[in-house]
Scaffold this motif. Structure first.
Motif, short mmCIF file in Angstrom:
data_model
loop_
_atom_site.label_atom_id
_atom_site.label_comp_id
_atom_site.label_asym_id
_atom_site.label_seq_id
_atom_site.Cartn_x
_atom_site.Cartn_y
_atom_site.Cartn_z
N ASN A 133 0.82 -1.21 0.00
CA ASN A 133 0.00 0.00 0.00
C ASN A 133 0.86 1.26 0.00
O ASN A 133 0.50 2.27 -0.63
N LYS A 137 0.67 3.97 -2.94
CA LYS A 137 0.41 5.39 -2.66
C LYS A 137 1.36 6.27 -3.47
O LYS A 137 0.95 7.32 -4.00
N ASP A 141 0.04 8.92 -6.09
CA ASP A 141 0.43 10.32 -5.96
C ASP A 141 1.03 10.84 -7.26
O ASP A 141 0.82 12.00 -7.65
N GLN A 290 -7.52 9.73 7.44
CA GLN A 290 -6.98 8.47 7.93
C GLN A 290 -6.44 7.66 6.75
O GLN A 290 -7.19 7.29 5.86
N PRO A 291 -5.13 7.41 6.69
CA PRO A 291 -4.59 6.58 5.60
C PRO A 291 -5.17 5.17 5.65
O PRO A 291 -5.64 4.71 6.69
N TYR A 294 -5.85 0.63 -0.62
CA TYR A 294 -6.37 1.18 -1.87
C TYR A 294 -7.09 0.15 -2.73
O TYR A 294 -8.05 0.47 -3.41
N ALA A 320 -8.52 4.53 2.59
CA ALA A 320 -8.19 5.91 2.94
C ALA A 320 -9.48 6.72 3.04
O ALA A 320 -10.35 6.61 2.18
N SER A 347 -6.99 8.04 -3.65
CA SER A 347 -6.13 8.21 -2.49
C SER A 347 -6.20 9.63 -1.98
O SER A 347 -5.52 10.00 -1.04
N SER A 348 -7.03 10.45 -2.61
CA SER A 348 -7.08 11.86 -2.29
C SER A 348 -8.43 12.25 -1.69
O SER A 348 -9.40 12.42 -2.41
#
Length: 416
Positions: A133, A137, A141, A290-291, A294, A320, A347-348
């Protein structure tokens, strides 16, 4: 849980097309990757590949998950032949923005590529691995950086796969959104800027703005489930996917307030609005991201990768997500938690800069937004706070009803 649906919500939400169209997209993407086979791996993908090459446990798991994707007449083509192709297909995504397609649209290309591996016995473990993960990420990103750049505007065009095409405008309902019809790219600066477009003034009026007993929808979304008497800790990974407040709220200090209360969950379609708003008037208590994972799925929903099941209840606990706790002006409501969840490659989860503890928000005021992908959202209420819900979770599984932003979804109790 009062209602749910035994369906694949990645597809129902418009994030992935039907299987024939998905196979066609994968084949086209494979050809693009092969045409660019001499291109170096992006640094984020190269780092992920290095993790595969140097960690024997991860190498074993990733190799096995590709091998475990089943063959059969319902499965037309293997999506990924081997690990080399796995990284090649991922690498190709990083310089492409999601294009429009009438019927075969893939708004989440990573999910399309990884779809089958996610629902294999080895894949269930691989996509829960913290190292995997962390590597993913970095990849996501990097894609976000591209989607934030002017280079991603190529799909905001009037070609057949462009979002300015007549069909795309009809599907999106573009006349409802702020844009400049005379500008080449409608005035948007990037794909992400287009994705988080705003409604025009007056498009989504707030229901009963002066009545604190009326709770409104915080997103433009379709009801997924309504649960009551929710427990502090429950086995959210089992087939019925009950809500587990301690896990859903990441052990926030407010958990005790919500034990025995209710959860309303809804999911957002690929072509709809992706900002979140406050369901009540009140004061921000806490707001944080909170991470999480995915591409993890609930293995309790079945191990047959040709029939991926919905995992939205499960994902609310592990993906996430943003967690925003509001002390409502209406004392009967007490605290309300808004939990926007970034499913798959989302992820955003971006909380507004001014959404900070002590800030008062009006009912319907914007709290933040998702970027680039599939998403779901939970509203958590204290026990006895809600008298009744004005919506149902999938009253007709074949024709789920979209609930507009700011529509009344519940009524507060008169007293507790």
């Amino acid at each position: 849980m009062t209602a749910s649906a035994d369906t694949d919500h990645k597809r129902r939400g418009g994030w992935l097309p039907g299987q024939d169209d998905l196979e066609a997209w994968i084949e086209g993407h494979r050809e693009r990757a092969r045409a660019n086979r001499d291109r170096s791996l992006h640094p984020s993908v190269a780092a992920f590949r290095h993790l595969f090459d140097t960690d024997p446990v991860i190498r074993m798991g990733m190799t096995r998950m590709i091998e475990q994707v089943p063959h059969g007449k319902r499965y037309q083509k293997r999506h990924i032949d081997d690990v080399d192709e796995y990284f090649s297909l991922i690498n190709e995504v990083l310089t492409t923005a999601p294009a429009f397609s009438d019927g075969g649209m893939v708004t989440t290309p990573f999910a399309a590529i990884l779809d089958w591996t996610m629902a294999t016995p080895a894949g269930f473990a691989v996509y829960r691995d913290p190292k995997v993960n962390a590597a993913l990420k970095e990849v996501l990103d990097a894609w976000a950086e591209f989607l934030d750049s002017p280079a991603s505007l190529s799909v905001i065009s009037d070609g057949p796969d462009g979002w300015k095409s007549a069909k795309a405008q009809q599907v999106v309902g573009m006349d409802q959104f702020e844009h400049d019809p005379d500008d080449e790219h409608w005035g948007f600066t990037s794909w992400n800027d287009f994705f988080i477009r705003r409604f025009k003034a007056g498009q989504r009026p707030v229901a009963a703005p002066d009545d604190d007993a009326v709770v409104v929808s915080s997103s433009e979304s379709t009801p997924y489930a309504i649960a009551t008497n929710v427990q502090r800790r429950d086995e959210f990974w089992i087939k019925r996917q009950p809500y587990s407040l301690e896990d859903l709220l990441a052990n926030d200090a407010s958990v005790d307030r919500f034990v025995g209360g209710s959860v309303y969950q809804a999911f957002l379609s690929a072509t709809n609005y992706h900002r979140w708003h406050s369901p009540v008037a009140g004061t921000i208590v806490r707001a944080f991201v909170q991470p999480g994972t995915y591409f993890s799925e609930a293995d309790a929903e079945g191990e047959d990768a040709t029939e991926p099941k919905d995992s939205q209840g499960y994902l609310a606990h592990v993906a996430a997500r943003a967690i925003i706790v509001i002390e409502a002006d209406n004392p009967v409501l007490g605290h309300v938690a808004v939990v926007p969840v970034g499913m798959i490659e989302v992820s955003s989860c971006v909380i507004g800069d001014d959404i900070v503890p002590g800030r008062h928000v009006d009912k319907g005021e914007e709290l933040g937004f998702f970027q680039f992908g599939g998403s779901t959202e939970c509203l958590v209420f204290e026990p006895g706070a809600i008298d009744s819900f004005a919506v149902q979770a999938f009253p007709d599984p074949q024709r789920p009803a979209l609930v507009h932003l700011h529509t009344q979804i519940a009524t507060a109790a008169r007293e507790r």
